[in-house]
Design a protein around this motif. Sequence first.
Motif, PDB file in Angstrom:
ATOM      1  N   GLU A  15       0.832  -1.206   0.000  1.00 11.77           N
ATOM      2  CA  GLU A  15       0.000   0.000   0.000  1.00 11.77           C
ATOM      3  C   GLU A  15       0.867   1.256   0.000  1.00 11.77           C
ATOM      4  OE1 GLU A  15      -3.130   0.141  -0.404  1.00 11.77           O
ATOM      5  OE2 GLU A  15      -3.712  -1.964  -0.113  1.00 11.77           O
ATOM      6  N   ARG A  16       2.051   1.178   0.574  1.00 12.38           N
ATOM      7  CA  ARG A  16       2.918   2.347   0.671  1.00 12.38           C
ATOM      8  C   ARG A  16       3.704   2.631  -0.612  1.00 12.38           C
ATOM      9  NH1 ARG A  16       5.236   0.940   6.741  1.00 12.38           N
ATOM     10  NH2 ARG A  16       3.719   2.193   7.905  1.00 12.38           N
ATOM     11  N   ASP A  19       1.807   5.196  -2.428  1.00 13.83           N
ATOM     12  CA  ASP A  19       1.226   6.248  -1.589  1.00 13.83           C
ATOM     13  C   ASP A  19       2.211   6.580  -0.472  1.00 13.83           C
ATOM     14  OD1 ASP A  19      -0.285   8.048  -0.218  1.00 13.83           O
ATOM     15  OD2 ASP A  19      -2.048   6.762   0.013  1.00 13.83           O
ATOM     16  N   ARG A  21       2.480   8.907   1.431  1.00  9.49           N
ATOM     17  CA  ARG A  21       1.897   9.535   2.618  1.00  9.49           C
ATOM     18  C   ARG A  21       1.698   8.527   3.745  1.00  9.49           C
ATOM     19  NH1 ARG A  21      -3.303  11.859  -0.279  1.00  9.49           N
ATOM     20  NH2 ARG A  21      -3.177   9.695  -1.011  1.00  9.49           N
ATOM     21  N   LEU A  22       1.715   7.239   3.410  1.00  6.58           N
ATOM     22  CA  LEU A  22       1.493   6.210   4.423  1.00  6.58           C
ATOM     23  C   LEU A  22       2.760   5.822   5.166  1.00  6.58           C
ATOM     24  CD1 LEU A  22      -0.918   3.806   2.492  1.00  6.58           C
ATOM     25  CD2 LEU A  22      -1.493   5.672   4.043  1.00  6.58           C
ATOM     26  N   ARG A  70      -7.128   0.132   4.585  1.00  5.97           N
ATOM     27  CA  ARG A  70      -7.221  -0.117   3.151  1.00  5.97           C
ATOM     28  C   ARG A  70      -7.935  -1.455   2.925  1.00  5.97           C
ATOM     29  NH1 ARG A  70      -6.400   4.455   2.655  1.00  5.97           N
ATOM     30  NH2 ARG A  70      -4.695   5.559   1.591  1.00  5.97           N
ATOM     31  N   SER A 409      -7.259   0.906  -2.732  1.00  2.00           N
ATOM     32  CA  SER A 409      -6.243   1.770  -3.329  1.00  2.00           C
ATOM     33  C   SER A 409      -6.126   1.454  -4.820  1.00  2.00           C
ATOM     34  CB  SER A 409      -4.901   1.553  -2.638  1.00  2.00           C
ATOM     35  OG  SER A 409      -4.554   0.180  -2.656  1.00  2.00           O
ATOM     36  N   VAL A 420      -0.638   5.502 -11.522  1.00  2.00           N
ATOM     37  CA  VAL A 420      -0.367   6.592 -10.579  1.00  2.00           C
ATOM     38  C   VAL A 420       0.047   7.857 -11.336  1.00  2.00           C
ATOM     39  CG1 VAL A 420       1.187   7.331  -8.747  1.00  2.00           C
ATOM     40  CG2 VAL A 420       0.283   5.015  -8.735  1.00  2.00           C
TER      41      VAL A 420
END
Length: 424
Positions: A15-16, A19, A21-22, A70, A409, A420
């Motif tokens: 997930e990171r 993203d 921000r995570l 998520r 996501s 992305v």
Amino acid sequence: MIALVDCASFYASCERVFDPRLEDRPVVVLSNNDGCVVAMSQEAKVLGVPMGIPWFKLEPVAATQGIVARSSNYELYGSLSARVMEVIGRHAAWQEVYSIDESFISLRGTVEEVIQAGRRIREDVARCTGIPVRVGIAPTKTLAKVALLGVKRSAPLSRVGVCHFGAYSPTQRDTILASIPVTDLWGVAGRLGRRLANLNIHTAADLAAQDPGQMRRRFSVVLERTVRELRGTPCIPLEEEPRQYKDQLIYSRSFSEPVTTTPAMRQVLSIYAQQLASRLRNAGQEARVLTAWASTSPFATDQEPHSPQISAVLPVPTAEPVTIARGSLGLAELIRPGTRYVRAGVVLTDLRPAGQAETLPGLGPPGEGRNLGPTLDAVVARFGVGSVGLGYGGLGTPPSWQMRRAMLSPRATTHWDELVTVRL
């Protein structure tokens, strides 16, 4: 030496990747239909988030603790796993992909040379995929698992990440084994752990001190192998070639809302059968036996439990989607209209390599020979899942019972429209 390369908090790490921000935030990944926590980052573990806690219980406090949730993004996890394993495989002539986030490889050299190889693997995987990995090295698979436990329990991953069991003295190795509960060992489940505890065997060191032959007579050859491996003797075979064929294929899901009608269940089974047929073709196999089932919730108190099931022997081994769909639709006739079914599945067994037995002309399934399956695969590959369907599975809009993934996501590596966007 055998090295076990393990992805750290794999689902959360995936997930990171897309993203940032995570980073350094507590991340939890939820099960089907956003039900329970099935994976989490180290930051969430530090907060004491219980594994398996229902999201509706965690959600009220998630915002105050900075927890980010998520939905399970299986497409992303599978894609990144394949990339991680490919990078790991560049560093060894032999590789065994053990699970979606673990891989065994062989390494040669001195202790320091092998440790340096482990560090290069970590650097390459991080650079090429963004996924952090840990490396445990030892002469056996079981001890490689032990070494990996040492990595997980040591300093932050940014400073550590590689542990070679052979880098320690015999006294230190005994101390390490004495610190590991026997239930943390590979292949020792809770029930077996309780039986061992009755014999005063509580740690890996206790188990390593047992007589291997006696463990085989009292328990199994599997436990005997574990004892010998803890002593440094390789006993668990190295699967140099991945298994080419599967024993069975299963497609089962929980519904976001109950299915209560026969037409809706036909729709479910048609979609599941089409997915299974595609997987069967990708594996180069055919199936002879089909089983389909559905079930109500075991927690429902206002209706009688019902779990209908059918099994059928297909006319000939096949991966033909129409035949598999027709075989599964018999289950729809067994449901009770008005009853709330929360889950269903289709299982294919008695699998064999495709083309192993030729069918006489005119005696095969109705769709055989028309290349319907490959045609569907080509359409889906070009236009995406859901672009085409068979019979009841041909849908213009997603069905209401489809699995809920409200916090999904982007599937950035498998869907063109979810790539992305990079802003400078």
